[in-house]
Design an enzyme around this catalytic site. Structure first.
Site, PDB file in Angstrom:
ATOM      1  N   GLY A 133       0.852  -1.190  -0.074  1.00  0.00           N
ATOM      2  CA  GLY A 133      -0.093  -0.063  -0.186  1.00  0.00           C
ATOM      3  C   GLY A 133       0.936   1.277   0.004  1.00  0.00           C
ATOM      4  N   GLU A 244      -2.642  15.214  -5.716  1.00  0.00           N
ATOM      5  CA  GLU A 244      -3.466  14.295  -5.463  1.00  0.00           C
ATOM      6  C   GLU A 244      -3.889  14.322  -3.982  1.00  0.00           C
ATOM      7  OE1 GLU A 244      -4.307   9.535  -4.633  1.00  0.00           O
ATOM      8  OE2 GLU A 244      -2.553  10.055  -6.036  1.00  0.00           O
ATOM      9  N   GLN A 281     -26.598  25.648  25.230  1.00  0.00           N
ATOM     10  CA  GLN A 281     -25.076  25.834  25.176  1.00  0.00           C
ATOM     11  C   GLN A 281     -24.224  24.864  24.735  1.00  0.00           C
ATOM     12  OE1 GLN A 281     -22.630  26.640  28.762  1.00  0.00           O
ATOM     13  NE2 GLN A 281     -22.755  28.858  27.985  1.00  0.00           N
ATOM     14  N   GLY A 342     -29.869   9.556  17.711  1.00  0.00           N
ATOM     15  CA  GLY A 342     -30.124   8.295  17.267  1.00  0.00           C
ATOM     16  C   GLY A 342     -30.596   8.484  15.599  1.00  0.00           C
ATOM     17  N   GLU A 369      -0.344   8.620   8.853  1.00  0.00           N
ATOM     18  CA  GLU A 369       1.107   8.241   9.613  1.00  0.00           C
ATOM     19  C   GLU A 369       2.116   8.442   8.523  1.00  0.00           C
ATOM     20  OE1 GLU A 369      -2.202   6.375  11.431  1.00  0.00           O
ATOM     21  OE2 GLU A 369      -1.692   6.464   9.560  1.00  0.00           O
TER      22      GLU A 369
END
Length: 381
Positions: A133, A244, A281, A342, A369
């Protein structure tokens, strides 16, 4: 509010793209998400309007605009609400096209780049493999020299547009013993014997784009399809990474802004304890934090864009922008979903899609990373 970085012509373009997105894309997003792809005709339409060729010269059918114009298109397309649509169109002209334009022969430009700009052909970039990768140098797909052809064997995975691409600019090892110095780029057409789409991958997000796993078995590719020089592929790939990654940062900021707008809209409408959520708030402070994160991400991204567009060294700034903008998109989308309670977890509300779509930003195009590693390496040097 207009930003100093953009001129009048850029804002005119922004108005044009936004109008197209509002009229021809947004109304169909839910349908395309359900189908798992958007119609191929959208490529034709984007090409017809001149949006796919903004950063390419007129000689190839583009309009010869600057990277700021390209940034405007990216931002406004991201506001359609489906990152999959933006990814599909972008993969063709932002990721695959530049490799051919910058390094390909005139023959390759005429055969592949020109129809990509018009939307007649869809392109993809094939780098990632099941076992390689971020470590591009470790790809194992090989291209054996056999006279006037290369014989390609190997596989690629997570390839955006991989299922329906007309061609894939593919990273291969022409000299397996040379590591990253033995990588080349080949344009492989979809009807080439030995090239198959193993499967369309099911994803958490970006559902309107097709992502494929590709397999090459004794796939014979003409040497004329070599992009640039043999064994220079790694360097070509690295050169386009800045644009990119900048595009991903721009998209992340736009997506985060969309999530904030959705959260504000819901907070104003949702009544609890006899008053709108927007009156509490704790919710107001969440919205303030989200807006502040977005503006910080936008400023950092625009700084990187200004450096890149002016031809200066933007590698560090782009890496910083990608990290902060993509992480911000995750945080904002998560807070927006939380504000929905929800209902945010229900598929009928678009905020769940913004949350799912944002997640890949810290992975694709170089993980957070890896970006941090680039930043610290350049700081130390």
């Amino acid at each position: 509010m207009a930003h100093w970085l953009f001129q009048e012509e850029h804002e005119m373009l922004r108005k044009s793209v936004r109008g197209w997105v509002e009229k021809e894309i947004k109304p169909h997003v839910e349908e395309w998400e359900q189908k798992g792809e958007f119609p191929r005709e959208l490529f034709y339409r984007a090409g017809e309007l001149g949006f796919l060729g903004l950063t390419y010269p007129e000689v190839y059918g583009g309009s010869g605009e600057d990277y700021l114009a390209g940034a405007v298109f990216v931002e406004e397309l991201a506001r359609c609400g489906s990152a999959g649509v933006a990814a599909g169109l972008g993969a063709s002209v932002v990721i695959a096209g530049p490799q051919i334009y910058k390094f390909g022969s005139e023959e390759l430009k005429q055969k592949f780049l020109v129809p990509t700009i018009t939307g007649e052909k869809i392109g993809a970039l094939g780098i990632t493999e099941p076992n390689a990768g971020s470590d591009v140098a470790s790809i194992s797909t090989t291209a054996r020299d056999e006279g006037d052809h290369y014989v390609v064997n190997g596989s690629k995975i997570f390839i955006t547009n991989g299922v329906r691409a007309d061609y894939v600019v593919t990273a291969v090892k022409t000299d397996p013993a040379a590591g990253y110095k033995g990588i080349s780029l080949l344009v492989i057409e979809k009807d080439t014997p030995g090239f198959t789409v193993a499967k369309k991958l099911e994803k958490l997000g970006w559902n309107a784009s097709d992502t494929g796993e590709l397999v090459f078995e004794d796939c014979r590719v003409p040497k004329a399809n070599l992009v640039g020089k043999e064994n220079m592929g790694f360097y070509y790939i690295m050169q386009n990474f800045a644009w990119e990654r900048l595009v991903m940062a721009l998209e992340a900021v736009a997506a985060a802004e969309l999530a904030l707008e959705e959260a504000i809209r819901y907070a104003q409408q949702r009544i609890q304890f006899k008053r709108p959520l927007s009156k509490f708030q704790v919710i107001r402070h969440k919205l303030a934090d989200m807006a502040s994160w977005i503006e910080t991400a936008r400023s950092l991204t625009y700084h990187a864009l200004s450096l890149f567009a002016s031809g200066e060294d933007a590698v560090t700034a782009v890496a910083m922008a990608k990290v902060y903008a993509c992480e911000t998109a995750n945080r904002v989308a998560d807070e927006a979903l939380q504000i929905h309670g929800g209902y945010g977890y229900m598929m009928e509300y678009p905020v769940q899609r913004y949350w799912r779509d944002a997640r890949v930003g810290t992975i694709g195009g170089g993980t957070t990373e890896i970006m941090k590693q680039i930043i610290v390496n350049r700081l130390i040097k």
